[in-house]
Design a protein around this motif. Structure first.
Motif, PDB file in Angstrom:
ATOM      1  N   GLY A  92       0.806  -1.217   0.000  1.00  0.00           N
ATOM      2  CA  GLY A  92       0.000   0.000   0.000  1.00  0.00           C
ATOM      3  C   GLY A  92       0.838   1.266   0.000  1.00  0.00           C
ATOM      4  N   PHE A  93       1.939   1.256   0.744  1.00  0.00           N
ATOM      5  CA  PHE A  93       2.771   2.458   0.836  1.00  0.00           C
ATOM      6  C   PHE A  93       3.489   2.739  -0.478  1.00  0.00           C
TER       7      PHE A  93
ATOM      8  N   THR B 184      -4.481   0.955   3.543  1.00  0.00           N
ATOM      9  CA  THR B 184      -3.099   1.404   3.747  1.00  0.00           C
ATOM     10  C   THR B 184      -2.685   2.406   2.680  1.00  0.00           C
ATOM     11  N   PHE B 185      -3.059   2.135   1.445  1.00  0.00           N
ATOM     12  CA  PHE B 185      -2.753   3.045   0.347  1.00  0.00           C
ATOM     13  C   PHE B 185      -3.405   4.407   0.565  1.00  0.00           C
ATOM     14  N   THR B 186      -4.662   4.418   0.932  1.00  0.00           N
ATOM     15  CA  THR B 186      -5.383   5.680   1.138  1.00  0.00           C
ATOM     16  C   THR B 186      -4.769   6.494   2.265  1.00  0.00           C
ATOM     17  N   ALA B 187      -4.333   5.809   3.335  1.00  0.00           N
ATOM     18  CA  ALA B 187      -3.754   6.516   4.474  1.00  0.00           C
ATOM     19  C   ALA B 187      -2.490   7.265   4.094  1.00  0.00           C
ATOM     20  N   ALA B 188      -1.657   6.663   3.235  1.00  0.00           N
ATOM     21  CA  ALA B 188      -0.381   7.289   2.866  1.00  0.00           C
ATOM     22  C   ALA B 188      -0.509   8.217   1.674  1.00  0.00           C
TER      23      ALA B 188
ATOM     24  N   ILE C 259       4.116   6.944   6.024  1.00  0.00           N
ATOM     25  CA  ILE C 259       4.423   5.605   6.527  1.00  0.00           C
ATOM     26  C   ILE C 259       3.906   5.430   7.949  1.00  0.00           C
ATOM     27  N   GLY C 260       3.953   6.499   8.758  1.00  0.00           N
ATOM     28  CA  GLY C 260       3.419   6.404  10.109  1.00  0.00           C
ATOM     29  C   GLY C 260       1.914   6.248  10.126  1.00  0.00           C
ATOM     30  N   VAL C 261       1.212   7.036   9.312  1.00  0.00           N
ATOM     31  CA  VAL C 261      -0.241   6.929   9.235  1.00  0.00           C
ATOM     32  C   VAL C 261      -0.649   5.576   8.664  1.00  0.00           C
ATOM     33  N   SER C 262       0.138   5.044   7.743  1.00  0.00           N
ATOM     34  CA  SER C 262      -0.173   3.732   7.164  1.00  0.00           C
ATOM     35  C   SER C 262      -0.159   2.641   8.222  1.00  0.00           C
TER      36      SER C 262
END
Length: 292
Positions: free
Chosen positions: A73-74, A132-136, A190-193
């Motif tokens: 995701g990242f 995960t993708f959306t978060a980063a 990366i932290g938010v992911s």
């Protein structure tokens, strides 16, 4: 004078050891003031549980699944976030077409998209990668957009003067100049992911550090919960450090400054600083933005 690297590492190690020692003391003595440390597992209990988990296969399966999800995701967010950020910053048409949609979706927490991921994707695995993708994606997008817009137009004009085209400007001016801002967004992303992938694993995952941590909580295995938390913290620290080191490597051409506390400047540096004016001395010498 600044501390030597060895002294700094020793100080950091002592700080961590002191925190663990305080934790062990409060929990072993069952201290109950306002916080109920009697309900909390001791450091020794967590260490024993950690050793048992390391000896079994489930821990490494969970670790592999979480790392696969976060990296997939990242990396997607890094590529698409940088590309979209550059496109929106450089093209008015792209900004008009994509900007409204992105700004409406951006405030929505990524973990709130779990029901959407369950409906859209055929498997939980793909849904967790999407979360995960959306978060980063949005931290990378916003940082890239701001970094590109902050570039001075003089550099681009110089490339145009020498006969360079759009792709030359992109490769020689835009991307190198925006790298510090891009890696700032990557560090945040990366932290938010990690926050979102762990939460998504708790809600709809099968295997993974977040899933295992939630299962330990449901069976009242608090030492196992702490093992999951420590694992998440270490993984987050390792991946964030890797992104930061890569950013330093790719931007090593930038000037580096070291922090010097007030009052610690060497005498020679003080004399030099006092002899050189650090700003405009008259109103006519001041930059325009300081006069507004």
């Amino acid at each position: 004078m600044t501390r030597r690297p060895l002294a700094r590492h020793v100080l950091r190690t002592l700080s961590l050891a002191a925190a663990l020692g305080l934790w062990q003391l409060l929990t072993s003595l069952n201290v109950d003031l306002w916080l109920r440390f009697s309900q909390f597992p001791t450091v020794a209990d967590v260490a024993r549980t950690f050793a048992d988990r390391l000896a079994g296969p489930d821990y490494w399966t969970d670790l592999t699944d979480s790392l696969t999800r976060i990296l997939t995701g990242f990396l997607l967010a890094a590529v698409l976030g940088v590309a979209t950020g550059v496109l929106v910053a450089r093209s008015r048409l792209a900004e008009d077409l994509l900007g409204p949609v992105l700004e409406v979706v951006r405030p929505i927490p990524a973990i709130a998209l779990v029901p959407v991921a369950i409906l859209l994707f055929p498997s939980n695995e793909q849904g967790i990668v999407f979360i995960t993708f959306t978060a980063a994606f949005f931290p990378v997008l916003v940082s890239t957009r701001h970094a590109v817009r902050a570039l001075t137009p003089v550099w681009e004009e110089a490339v145009l003067t020498m006969g360079g085209g759009r792709w030359r400007i992109l490769g020689s001016v835009v991307l190198p100049g925006a790298l510090p801002g891009i890696f700032g967004g990557l560090s945040v992303g990366i932290g938010v992911s990690w926050i979102c992938v762990i939460s998504a694993e708790m809600i709809s995952g099968q295997y993974g550090v977040g899933y295992r941590t939630w299962q330990d909580y449901t069976v009242v295995d608090y030492a196992g919960v702490l093992v999951g938390m420590v694992t998440i913290g270490v993984l987050g620290w390792v991946t964030s450090t890797a992104v930061e080191l890569l950013g330093r490597r790719l931007t090593r051409w930038l000037p580096r400054t070291s922090y010097v506390p007030a009052g610690r400047m060497p005498r020679r540096a003080r004399g030099t600083a006092a002899a050189v004016p650090v700003g405009p001395t008259t109103k006519e010498d001041a930059p325009h933005d300081q006069l507004v």
